[in-house]
Design a protein around this motif. Structure first.
Motif, PDB file in Angstrom:
ATOM      1  N   MET A   1       8.855 -40.862  25.865  1.00 30.59           N
ATOM      2  CA  MET A   1       8.605 -39.483  26.190  1.00 30.59           C
ATOM      3  C   MET A   1       7.130 -39.263  26.545  1.00 30.59           C
ATOM      4  N   ARG A   2       6.239 -39.954  25.849  1.00 33.14           N
ATOM      5  CA  ARG A   2       4.802 -39.828  26.147  1.00 33.14           C
ATOM      6  C   ARG A   2       4.501 -40.340  27.550  1.00 33.14           C
ATOM      7  N   PHE A   3       5.184 -41.399  27.961  1.00 28.97           N
ATOM      8  CA  PHE A   3       4.995 -41.906  29.320  1.00 28.97           C
ATOM      9  C   PHE A   3       5.402 -40.837  30.335  1.00 28.97           C
ATOM     10  N   PHE A   4       6.517 -40.193  30.098  1.00 28.33           N
ATOM     11  CA  PHE A   4       7.000 -39.151  30.997  1.00 28.33           C
ATOM     12  C   PHE A   4       6.033 -37.973  31.039  1.00 28.33           C
ATOM     13  N   LEU A   5       5.524 -37.548  29.882  1.00 27.75           N
ATOM     14  CA  LEU A   5       4.536 -36.472  29.856  1.00 27.75           C
ATOM     15  C   LEU A   5       3.275 -36.863  30.615  1.00 27.75           C
ATOM     16  N   GLY A   6       2.860 -38.109  30.473  1.00 31.09           N
ATOM     17  CA  GLY A   6       1.706 -38.608  31.219  1.00 31.09           C
ATOM     18  C   GLY A   6       1.959 -38.585  32.720  1.00 31.09           C
ATOM     19  N   TYR A   7       3.166 -38.973  33.102  1.00 30.27           N
ATOM     20  CA  TYR A   7       3.549 -38.930  34.513  1.00 30.27           C
ATOM     21  C   TYR A   7       3.506 -37.498  35.044  1.00 30.27           C
ATOM     22  N   LEU A   8       4.081 -36.556  34.288  1.00 34.04           N
ATOM     23  CA  LEU A   8       4.050 -35.155  34.705  1.00 34.04           C
ATOM     24  C   LEU A   8       2.620 -34.649  34.830  1.00 34.04           C
ATOM     25  N   ALA A   9       1.797 -34.964  33.842  1.00 35.37           N
ATOM     26  CA  ALA A   9       0.400 -34.524  33.876  1.00 35.37           C
ATOM     27  C   ALA A   9      -0.304 -35.072  35.112  1.00 35.37           C
ATOM     28  N   LEU A  10      -0.154 -36.347  35.347  1.00 31.68           N
ATOM     29  CA  LEU A  10      -0.816 -36.972  36.495  1.00 31.68           C
ATOM     30  C   LEU A  10      -0.314 -36.391  37.820  1.00 31.68           C
ATOM     31  N   ALA A  11       0.983 -36.267  37.960  1.00 32.78           N
ATOM     32  CA  ALA A  11       1.562 -35.763  39.214  1.00 32.78           C
ATOM     33  C   ALA A  11       1.100 -34.336  39.489  1.00 32.78           C
ATOM     34  N   TRP A  12       1.258 -33.446  38.508  1.00 30.65           N
ATOM     35  CA  TRP A  12       0.899 -32.043  38.726  1.00 30.65           C
ATOM     36  C   TRP A  12      -0.598 -31.848  38.867  1.00 30.65           C
ATOM     37  N   LEU A  13      -1.397 -32.552  38.060  1.00 28.60           N
ATOM     38  CA  LEU A  13      -2.847 -32.402  38.158  1.00 28.60           C
ATOM     39  C   LEU A  13      -3.379 -32.935  39.487  1.00 28.60           C
ATOM     40  N   ALA A  14      -2.821 -34.032  39.948  1.00 27.47           N
ATOM     41  CA  ALA A  14      -3.278 -34.599  41.227  1.00 27.47           C
ATOM     42  C   ALA A  14      -2.971 -33.659  42.390  1.00 27.47           C
ATOM     43  N   ILE A  15      -1.743 -33.198  42.483  1.00 27.76           N
ATOM     44  CA  ILE A  15      -1.372 -32.330  43.598  1.00 27.76           C
ATOM     45  C   ILE A  15      -2.068 -30.977  43.478  1.00 27.76           C
ATOM     46  N   GLY A  16      -2.190 -30.465  42.266  1.00 27.56           N
ATOM     47  CA  GLY A  16      -2.872 -29.185  42.062  1.00 27.56           C
ATOM     48  C   GLY A  16      -4.340 -29.238  42.445  1.00 27.56           C
ATOM     49  N   THR A  17      -5.026 -30.304  42.054  1.00 29.98           N
ATOM     50  CA  THR A  17      -6.442 -30.472  42.412  1.00 29.98           C
ATOM     51  C   THR A  17      -6.595 -30.597  43.916  1.00 29.98           C
ATOM     52  N   TRP A  18      -5.762 -31.432  44.525  1.00 34.08           N
ATOM     53  CA  TRP A  18      -5.817 -31.647  45.967  1.00 34.08           C
ATOM     54  C   TRP A  18      -5.641 -30.326  46.720  1.00 34.08           C
ATOM     55  N   LEU A  19      -4.639 -29.549  46.332  1.00 28.86           N
ATOM     56  CA  LEU A  19      -4.349 -28.323  47.064  1.00 28.86           C
ATOM     57  C   LEU A  19      -5.284 -27.170  46.690  1.00 28.86           C
ATOM     58  N   MET A  20      -5.921 -27.236  45.540  1.00 22.18           N
ATOM     59  CA  MET A  20      -6.955 -26.255  45.216  1.00 22.18           C
ATOM     60  C   MET A  20      -8.168 -26.489  46.123  1.00 22.18           C
ATOM     61  N   LEU A  21      -8.498 -27.765  46.311  1.00 22.14           N
ATOM     62  CA  LEU A  21      -9.660 -28.107  47.136  1.00 22.14           C
ATOM     63  C   LEU A  21      -9.367 -28.047  48.633  1.00 22.14           C
ATOM     64  N   ASP A  22      -8.136 -28.376  49.025  1.00 24.48           N
ATOM     65  CA  ASP A  22      -7.791 -28.438  50.449  1.00 24.48           C
ATOM     66  C   ASP A  22      -6.413 -27.838  50.723  1.00 24.48           C
ATOM     67  N   PRO A  23      -6.282 -26.522  50.593  1.00 22.02           N
ATOM     68  CA  PRO A  23      -4.967 -25.915  50.814  1.00 22.02           C
ATOM     69  C   PRO A  23      -4.467 -26.078  52.242  1.00 22.02           C
TER      70      PRO A  23
END
Length: 129
Positions: A1-23
């Motif tokens: 479950m921790r692996f899955f939470l880590g995956y969710l964190a990485l996926a959402w944080l990466a796309i969120g950061t990218w689109l915050m900086l470059d919508p």
């Protein structure tokens, strides 16, 4: 479950950061473009800020395991809602691009896994993932 939470964190944080900086990147990948300053702010809020918040919730559960069930519920509801909206949109449009199908795959599988892991956590079986 921790692996899955880590995956969710990485996926959402990466796309969120990218689109915050470059919508404007959404114009290339999904054909979504701002036509005004308010539109640009809206893209940053909904594609950047919201996705960063979702990712931070998963990161929070990694640091505070007692929040895991709540975070799985939150992620499941949000990704399920986004995925359902995308699926309905594709059906109404009568077609779906590779972008749409890829996002839909992530959203619906993440929602399903959130449900499975939350159910296991509630029943006391925390040995998965």
């Amino acid at each position: 479950m921790r692996f899955f939470l880590g995956y969710l964190a990485l996926a959402w944080l990466a796309i969120g950061t990218w689109l915050m900086l470059d919508p404007a990147a959404l114009d290339v990948s999904a054909g979504v473009a701002a036509t005004s300053t308010d539109g640009l702010i809206e893209l940053r809020a909904m594609y950047g800020g919201m996705e960063l918040a979702i990712g931070l919730s998963a990161l929070w559960a990694l640091w505070r395991p007692r929040w895991t069930c709540h975070v799985l519920f939150l992620n499941g509801v949000i990704t399920g809602g986004i995925g359902a909206g995308r699926l309905i949109g594709a059906v109404l449009a009568g077609s779906a691009s590779v972008y749409t199908l890829s996002a839909l795959s992530f959203e619906l599988s993440a929602a399903a896994l959130c449900w499975v892991f939350a159910k296991r956590l509630r029943s006391g079986d925390q040995s998965s993932g």
